[in-house]
Each structure stands twice: as structure tokens, then as C-alpha cells.
Design a protein around this motif. Structure first.
Motif, PDB file in Angstrom:
ATOM      1  N   SER A 203       0.833  -1.210   0.000  1.00  0.00           N
ATOM      2  CA  SER A 203       0.000   0.000   0.000  1.00  0.00           C
ATOM      3  C   SER A 203       0.864   1.254   0.000  1.00  0.00           C
ATOM      4  CB  SER A 203      -0.936  -0.006   1.213  1.00  0.00           C
ATOM      5  OG  SER A 203      -1.780  -1.132   1.150  1.00  0.00           O
ATOM      6  N   THR A 230      -4.347  -5.909   6.951  1.00  0.00           N
ATOM      7  CA  THR A 230      -5.090  -4.658   6.932  1.00  0.00           C
ATOM      8  C   THR A 230      -5.930  -4.504   5.674  1.00  0.00           C
ATOM      9  OG1 THR A 230      -3.097  -3.657   6.111  1.00  0.00           O
ATOM     10  CG2 THR A 230      -3.586  -3.328   8.429  1.00  0.00           C
ATOM     11  N   THR A 231      -5.481  -5.121   4.590  1.00  0.00           N
ATOM     12  CA  THR A 231      -6.231  -4.951   3.347  1.00  0.00           C
ATOM     13  C   THR A 231      -7.273  -6.048   3.251  1.00  0.00           C
ATOM     14  OG1 THR A 231      -4.219  -4.164   2.365  1.00  0.00           O
ATOM     15  CG2 THR A 231      -6.016  -4.641   0.855  1.00  0.00           C
ATOM     16  N   ASP A 247      -4.624  -3.606  -5.653  1.00  0.00           N
ATOM     17  CA  ASP A 247      -4.017  -3.906  -4.359  1.00  0.00           C
ATOM     18  C   ASP A 247      -4.640  -5.199  -3.841  1.00  0.00           C
ATOM     19  OD1 ASP A 247      -2.564  -3.618  -2.024  1.00  0.00           O
ATOM     20  OD2 ASP A 247      -3.991  -2.247  -1.091  1.00  0.00           O
TER      21      ASP A 247
HETATM   22 MG   LIG Z   1      -1.956  -2.887   2.256  1.00  0.00          MG
END
Ligand SMILES: [Mg+2]
Ligand SMILES: Nc1nc2c(ncn2[C@@H]2O[C@H](COP(=O)(O)OP(=O)(O)O)[C@@H](O)[C@H]2O)c(=O)[nH]1
Ligand SMILES: [Zn+2]
Length: 346
Positions: A203, A230-231, A247
């Protein structure tokens, strides 16, 4: 915005001409949260649910990066345009099924942090993933600022050895260097997916390419360099450089949904040497006089490289049957619903 700025090209124009019905237009899936897709269209961002036909058992549902057919009026998604590529891993829960990660990806940016994350074996695994999907890989060694110059040179050499012909780019978000070298690996109009462990710096890299802090980044636990996940949402982002980036969620362990050919393509020199082995079904582990074991003993071939090859070969062998069964099911589904013209062979 034009569709081209979202990656539209002649491949999709042809698919659209073949698949679209009256009153349908094209859009690209930016993210998909179960019930509703966020889409890029020529008229801007649109939210649309799946039409009933796509919610039926066995239907092929869109994933991030897909180009889909949208019905005008109260928009709904009626079909998925023939994919150029599909990035998929083996479903970790159900085994014999692929889990699509993203569609229509041209380049896989394999991001590995030069901290506890660095693993040539994992890079090889991602290379096989890319090879089996017909996607060009680029290796990004992030957090280069954490290593002394000689350590960095050693890591680059190790990565290069594992990936002949693949660009290996050392990168740091912390030392003011230009992300242009990475951007230069992707052509305008193409779509790149960023893959790697959680916490590898994906990120952060995308934010740097974008020139703004769009994506949330996470601190890494000091103790073991493993990031937190986190993603959770997959998203496409249109970059000012003219290409699109996806992403992907943190992929620490990606089960391969790939064939042995993809492994041989990545381990070219090992596969080449294996052809000279005198045993037909050699495991290249214990057989006396095995050509690969001899190559390791003479220093021609790295032992870790051979072990990596063997492990991935065995893994793809066990996938092979499930893959054949799955492809049969899909072929049947395609015949039943020719309109959508899916091609999920990959
Ligand atoms: Mg990330
Ligand atoms: N030292 C160093 N830390 C970085 C670098 N890039 C990212 N990080 C840190 O690594 C952590 C994880 O980054 P993030 O971009 O969220 O990783 P992601 O999970 O792969 O998206 C954050 O605390 C970042 O600040 C880098 O080049 N060098
Ligand atoms: Zn052998």
C-alpha cells in the motif's frame, strides 16, 4: 473519463461485440462486496448488484478487474466479458476449486520486504502463479533502506538467480527514491496487481505511485516483521502514469492452482537438467546417479533451487486432477450459457 483510462482495449471491445445484448454497456469491477459491485464506466462510478442469472449456483461471478455487462436503467450486472487473464489460487478451504483473486491483470508486481519477509521460495511461488496465468512478473524488493549495501546486493543477486529474465527492482519508500523505475515496468493502459505478504509495503508503494495517501498502511510488529492483515478489500486504482493497479490482500501463503508446466517455466534450468536424468519418474531426491542430484553436488545447481522445484512440482501434481475436474465443470457451464462466453480455463 474514457474506458481506455480504465484498461479497455481491443480484446475487450471484441468480447463486448460478441457478448453484449441491446441496452448493455461495459464497466470494470473496482471492488465487489458480496452483493454489490463498484464499477468504472464511461459515465463515472456506478454501483450495481448481480442479475439473478449470475447469482445462481455454478454461475461465474465477477472479480476485481473484470469487465462486465451492465444493463441500462436500474443497473445490474448481466455477464462477465471474456477474460484476458485470471489470477487465481487454490481455494484453501474447499481444495478442488480455484479462488479467483483478480481478472485481466497484465503484470504481477511481487513485493517482498527486505526484512523478515524476504524469501526466495515465496518469490518462486509467486512466479509460478504469474506464469500459470500468463502474467508478466516484476520483483520489487521493498524496504531496501533496512539493509547495508552488501546485504542488499546479496539479496538482489539471490532474487535474480531465482528469476532469470525477470526485472528485480530494489525499492524503498523511506529514502526519497523515485518510483519511476517500477512505473516503467508497466505500460499505459495495462493493469498490474501488487502481491506479497501483509506488511511488505504494497500500500505504501501504491500511495507513492499515486502521489497521495489513499490507502491505509499499517505498522509492522517489530518483533517478527510480520504485518497485520489490513487490506480486506480488493480495489483497482487508476494511476496518473496511465496504468491501473490492483491492491491484492496480503498473500503470505498462496496455494497454487497451476500446472507443472508453469513450474518448469519458472525453474527453466532445473527442468532442463531434469530432462537428462536417466530415471523416468525420478523424484530427484534419493535416486542414485540422478542428474539433478549430481548437478547439485558439482555446484552447477543450487540445492535450495532443486528443493523449491521439487516442492512446487509435487504441489501442482496434486492440483492437476482437481483442475481437470474443475475445467470440465466449467466447460459444461459454458455450453449451457453460451451468451456469457466465459473462458475460465486458466
Ligand atoms: Mg496494504
Ligand atoms: N523501512 C521501511 N518501511 C516501509 C517501507 N515501505 C513500507 N514500510 C512500512 O511497512 C509497513 C507496512 O506497509 P504497508 O504499505 O501497509 O504494507 P502492505 O500490507 O503490504 O500494504 C508500514 O509501517 C510502512 O510504513 C520501506 O520502504 N522501508
Ligand atoms: Zn533425477
Amino acid at each position: 473519463m474514457t474506458l481506455e483510462s480504465f484498461g479497455w482495449n481491443p480484446h475487450f471491445a471484441r468480447a463486448f461485440a460478441a457478448q453484449a445484448e441491446q441496452g448493455e454497456r461495459a464497466g470494470r469491477v473496482v471492488c465487489f462486496h458480496g452483493a454489490e459491485c463498484t464499477l468504472w464506466t464511461a459515465e463515472g462510478e456506478v454501483h450495481a448488484p448481480l442479475a439473478g442469472t449470475l447469482r445462481k449456483e455454478g454461475a461465474i461471478t465477477p472479480v476485481t478487474g473484470d469487465w462486465v455487462l451492465i444493463r441500462e436503467g436500474a443497473p445490474s450486472i448481466r455477464g462477465v466479458l471474456k477474460r484476458k487473464t485470471l489470477l487465481a489460487r487454490a481455494d484453501s478451504f474447499q481444495g478442488g476449486k480455484p479462488q479467483p483473486l483478480a481478472a485481466n491483470i497484465d503484470t504481477l508486481l511481487i513485493v517482498t520486504g527486505l526484512d523478515g519477509d524476504f524469501s526466495v521460495r515465496r518469490i518462486e511461488r509467486f512466479l509460478v502463479l504469474a506464469a500459470s496465468s500468463g502474467i508478466d512478473p516484476v520483483i520489487v524488493l521493498s524496504k531496501a533502506d533496512l539493509l547495508a549495501p552488501d546485504e542488499l546486493a546479496a539479496a538482489i543477486a539471490e532474487a535474480r538467480e531465482a528469476a532469470p529474465g525477470v526485472p528485480v527492482i530494489p525499492w524503498s519508500a523511506m529514502d526519497g527514491r523515485d518510483a519511476g523505475v517500477i512505473a516503467g515496468c508497466v505500460m499505459a493502459g495495462q493493469t498490474a496487481a501488487v502481491a506479497g505478504s501483509s506488511g511488505a509495503g504494497k500500500s505504501t508503494l501504491i500511495n507513492r505511485l499515486l502521489g497521495e495517501e489513499l490507502l491505509a498502511t499499517a505498522g509492522v510488529r517489530e518483533s517478527d516483521s510480520r504485518g497485520r492483515h489490513t487490506t480486506t478489500r480488493r480495489e483497482l486504482i487508476a494511476l496518473p502514469q496511465g496504468w491501473i493497479v490492483a491492491d491484492l490482500p496480503g498473500l503470505r501463503a498462496v496455494g497454487l492452482w497451476s500446472t507443472g508446466e508453469a513450474v518448469s517455466a519458472v525453474f527453466g534450468e532445473v527442468a532442463e537438467a531434469a530432462r537428462t536424468c536417466r530415471y523416468r519418474d525420478c523424484t530427484h531426491t534419493v535416486e542414485p546417479g540422478c542428474a539433478l542430484r549430481e548437478a547439485v553436488e558439482s555446484g552447477e545447481l543450487g540445492a535450495a533451487r532443486l528443493a523449491g522445484f521439487g516442492k512446487l512440482r509435487r504441489e501442482t501434481e496434486s492440483v492437476q486432477q482437481a483442475k481437470q475436474r474443475w475445467e470440465k465443470t466449467i466447460a459444461k457451464a459454458i455450453r449451457a450459457r453460451t451468451k456469457q462466453g466465459f473462458d475460465l480455463k486458466r
